[in-house]
Write an enzyme that holds these catalytic residues in place. Sequence first.
Site, PDB file in Angstrom:
ATOM      1  N   LYS A   1       0.963  -1.134  -0.027  1.00 55.82           N
ATOM      2  CA  LYS A   1      -0.124   0.171  -0.082  1.00 55.82           C
ATOM      3  C   LYS A   1       0.903   1.111  -0.078  1.00 55.82           C
ATOM      4  O   LYS A   1       0.558   2.317  -0.717  1.00 55.82           O
ATOM      5  CB  LYS A   1      -0.742   0.085   1.315  1.00 55.82           C
ATOM      6  N   ASN A   2       1.872   1.223   0.733  1.00 53.25           N
ATOM      7  CA  ASN A   2       2.567   2.634   0.861  1.00 53.25           C
ATOM      8  C   ASN A   2       3.614   2.679  -0.021  1.00 53.25           C
ATOM      9  O   ASN A   2       4.549   3.584  -0.015  1.00 53.25           O
ATOM     10  CB  ASN A   2       3.301   2.593   2.672  1.00 53.25           C
TER      11      ASN A   2
ATOM     12  N   CYS B   1      -5.300   7.838   9.189  1.00 53.29           N
ATOM     13  CA  CYS B   1      -5.452   7.228  10.541  1.00 53.29           C
ATOM     14  C   CYS B   1      -5.217   8.558  11.524  1.00 53.29           C
ATOM     15  O   CYS B   1      -4.253   9.065  11.535  1.00 53.29           O
ATOM     16  CB  CYS B   1      -4.411   6.120  10.466  1.00 53.29           C
TER      17      CYS B   1
ATOM     18  N   ARG C   1       0.444  14.374  13.041  1.00 51.31           N
ATOM     19  CA  ARG C   1       0.569  14.328  11.610  1.00 51.31           C
ATOM     20  C   ARG C   1       0.900  15.411  11.017  1.00 51.31           C
ATOM     21  O   ARG C   1       0.087  15.853  10.206  1.00 51.31           O
ATOM     22  CB  ARG C   1      -0.202  13.226  11.154  1.00 51.31           C
TER      23      ARG C   1
ATOM     24  N   ASP D   1       3.776   0.606  12.273  1.00 54.17           N
ATOM     25  CA  ASP D   1       2.601  -0.021  11.607  1.00 54.17           C
ATOM     26  C   ASP D   1       2.503  -1.530  12.120  1.00 54.17           C
ATOM     27  O   ASP D   1       1.268  -1.843  11.589  1.00 54.17           O
ATOM     28  CB  ASP D   1       2.945  -0.137  10.116  1.00 54.17           C
TER      29      ASP D   1
ATOM     30  N   ARG E   1      -8.956   0.173   4.427  1.00 61.51           N
ATOM     31  CA  ARG E   1      -8.057   1.157   4.073  1.00 61.51           C
ATOM     32  C   ARG E   1      -6.699   0.360   3.556  1.00 61.51           C
ATOM     33  O   ARG E   1      -6.100   0.828   2.490  1.00 61.51           O
ATOM     34  CB  ARG E   1      -7.859   2.242   4.932  1.00 61.51           C
TER      35      ARG E   1
HETATM   36  C1  EPZ Z   1       4.178   6.850   6.429  1.00 60.47           C
HETATM   37  O1  EPZ Z   1       3.283   7.978   6.991  1.00 60.47           O
HETATM   38  C2  EPZ Z   1       3.036   5.689   6.188  1.00 60.47           C
HETATM   39  N1  EPZ Z   1       1.931   6.018   5.485  1.00 60.47           N
HETATM   40  C3  EPZ Z   1       2.790   5.279   7.468  1.00 60.47           C
HETATM   41  O2  EPZ Z   1       1.777   4.062   7.428  1.00 60.47           O
HETATM   42  C4  EPZ Z   1       3.558   5.080   8.461  1.00 60.47           C
HETATM   43  O3  EPZ Z   1       3.383   4.619   9.902  1.00 60.47           O
HETATM   44  C5  EPZ Z   1       4.892   6.138   8.574  1.00 60.47           C
HETATM   45  O4  EPZ Z   1       5.027   6.492   7.218  1.00 60.47           O
HETATM   46  C6  EPZ Z   1       5.939   5.943   9.335  1.00 60.47           C
HETATM   47  O5  EPZ Z   1       6.581   4.561   8.880  1.00 60.47           O
HETATM   48  C7  EPZ Z   1       2.079   6.029   3.937  1.00 60.47           C
HETATM   49  O6  EPZ Z   1       3.223   5.805   3.513  1.00 60.47           O
HETATM   50  C8  EPZ Z   1       0.917   6.325   3.169  1.00 60.47           C
HETATM   51  P1  EPZ Z   1       6.330  10.097   8.582  1.00 60.47           P
HETATM   52  P2  EPZ Z   1       3.796   9.284   6.985  1.00 60.47           P
HETATM   53  O7  EPZ Z   1       6.234  11.489   7.960  1.00 60.47           O
HETATM   54  O8  EPZ Z   1       4.528   9.606   5.969  1.00 60.47           O
HETATM   55  C9  EPZ Z   1       6.653  13.401  12.020  1.00 60.47           C
HETATM   56  C10 EPZ Z   1      -0.152   2.791   7.777  1.00 60.47           C
HETATM   57  O9  EPZ Z   1      -0.876   2.317   8.862  1.00 60.47           O
HETATM   58  N2  EPZ Z   1       6.548  14.478  10.838  1.00 60.47           N
HETATM   59  O10 EPZ Z   1       7.357   9.139   8.375  1.00 60.47           O
HETATM   60  O11 EPZ Z   1       2.648  10.459   7.572  1.00 60.47           O
HETATM   61  C11 EPZ Z   1       5.268  12.575  12.219  1.00 60.47           C
HETATM   62  O12 EPZ Z   1       4.401  13.291  13.248  1.00 60.47           O
HETATM   63  C12 EPZ Z   1       0.452   4.044   7.734  1.00 60.47           C
HETATM   64  O13 EPZ Z   1       0.123   2.222   6.553  1.00 60.47           O
HETATM   65  C13 EPZ Z   1       6.485  15.552  11.175  1.00 60.47           C
HETATM   66  O14 EPZ Z   1       6.976  15.999  12.459  1.00 60.47           O
HETATM   67  O15 EPZ Z   1       4.781   9.193   8.384  1.00 60.47           O
HETATM   68  C14 EPZ Z   1       5.627  11.066  12.945  1.00 60.47           C
HETATM   69  O16 EPZ Z   1       5.892  11.434  14.141  1.00 60.47           O
HETATM   70  C15 EPZ Z   1       0.160   5.003   9.237  1.00 60.47           C
HETATM   71  N3  EPZ Z   1       6.479  16.544  10.261  1.00 60.47           N
HETATM   72  C16 EPZ Z   1       7.194  11.003  12.137  1.00 60.47           C
HETATM   73  O17 EPZ Z   1       7.502  12.429  11.647  1.00 60.47           O
HETATM   74  C17 EPZ Z   1       6.281  16.194   8.835  1.00 60.47           C
HETATM   75  O18 EPZ Z   1       6.107  17.048   7.884  1.00 60.47           O
HETATM   76  C18 EPZ Z   1       7.069   9.851  11.268  1.00 60.47           C
HETATM   77  O19 EPZ Z   1       5.964  10.515  10.225  1.00 60.47           O
HETATM   78  C19 EPZ Z   1       5.995  14.706   8.513  1.00 60.47           C
HETATM   79  C20 EPZ Z   1       6.107  13.884   9.731  1.00 60.47           C
END
Ligand code: EPZ
Length: 418
Positions: free
Chosen positions: A22-23, A116, A121, A305, A397
């Site tokens: 998915k990702n 989610c 986020r 995840d 989803r």
């Molecule tokens: C991706 O989300 C995945 N989603 C998530 O999978 C996964 O949990 C996550 O990466 C971490 O591996 C998709 O790829 C569609 P991040 P993303 O930006 O990109 C902080 C699932 O269940 N952050 O790596 O949103 C954030 O708050 C989903 O399949 C900022 O501070 O995750 C978090 O604490 C859920 N500022 C950390 O980074 C930003 O601009 C990691 O988030 C962006 C993120």
Amino acid sequence: MEKYIINGGNKLYGSVKIQSAKNSVLPILAAAVLTDGKIKILNVPQISDVKNMVKILTCLGCRAVYNGNDIIIDSSYADCFEIPSALAHELRSSVFLLGSVISRFHSAKIAYPGGCDIGLRPVDLHLTGLKRLGVKITERNGYILCKCDKLYGNEIMLDCPSVGATENIMLAAVKAEGTTVIKNAAREPEIEDLQNFLNRIGAKVSGAGSGTVTIEGVKSLGGCEYLPIPDRIEAGTFLIAAAMCGGEMVAEGVHPENISSLIHKLAENGCKIGLNNDKIIIENHGRLVSVKSIETQPYPGFPTDLQAQYTALCGVCEGHSIITENLFETRYKYVPELRKMGADITVIDRNAFVRGVERYKGATVIAHDLRGGAALVLAGLAAEGRSEIVDISHIDRGYGSFEYKLRNLGADIVRVTV
Ligand code: EPZ
């Protein structure tokens, strides 16, 4: 609304074919906007996040044709740079479109993304990165408005290795003038998959998986046919299901190296695990023992995840475990539901303190998010008696044909519309 009805206690036997990730599919769909070439993505999971992402692409003027489990995207007719709010609120990955839409139209408008409810986020790292490439950004009335005359390559240091920010900047940089270097980039396998896809359509991206991604801007891109990597989180979910229910299961069409952190933990719990090319074989016939501590980390650490699913497993192991969720602020919404099934889990800040119980008792529980919902299904499968998992749209989803695949392994689970 739909729910699952589960009669727990069946062991799982047989094999399960893992879907494309998915990702990976979601950022690759976003990347399709970059090119007028035809993109064919193979073995696409039949899940609502993908369906919604495709709906967004068609709102931008792209044409999408499903062909079995494959999908063909033609962006040569794309003529709109505004991502519809209702759909943007549906899924986090809508924000990835900023990079590719800006690259194509030098303008983009999007409402803050949904997804989610597992934490704040923010998208600050996405926006800071895009500004470094020359994008002017205004945030007003819940919208993010982007404009640029041209995109210029630059060096970007991410404060944290954000998956989405890394992908968004990669997409914006592919046709920028000059070279972009992303430091402290996410290392997830899905980043490397996006790099491989982009290079297949003519981009020049390197370093994905190393923490530093380099993108040399190119003038034009073409089309391709592409098979994304298998979904390591779906594979991990099924491995944990087999560990919790007992039995002998084979996950097929996987990359074992992408979930080695889970495989090591399951072996520590007492599961027998064998690896054979693209297969993971798991066997368990007794009660598992607890692993003392698990901390979620960016890749290659233990994946956030799989935190909920693995915590559900810890809940029926012999002993105590402490789980620490380091990436998201509120990723324990499933715990009160697990407690309805008899789990002995206490959450304090980012830590879940688990005392293993002999067995869960069937109960009616509510899914609050994708992976927490999957964890409740696994608990129901292992529980004594009948469970109902309500509001399974969250699970739809990210898991295609979930109940079908589980029934194929011997689980007693049906989907019911209420
Ligand atoms: C991706 O989300 C995945 N989603 C998530 O999978 C996964 O949990 C996550 O990466 C971490 O591996 C998709 O790829 C569609 P991040 P993303 O930006 O990109 C902080 C699932 O269940 N952050 O790596 O949103 C954030 O708050 C989903 O399949 C900022 O501070 O995750 C978090 O604490 C859920 N500022 C950390 O980074 C930003 O601009 C990691 O988030 C962006 C993120």
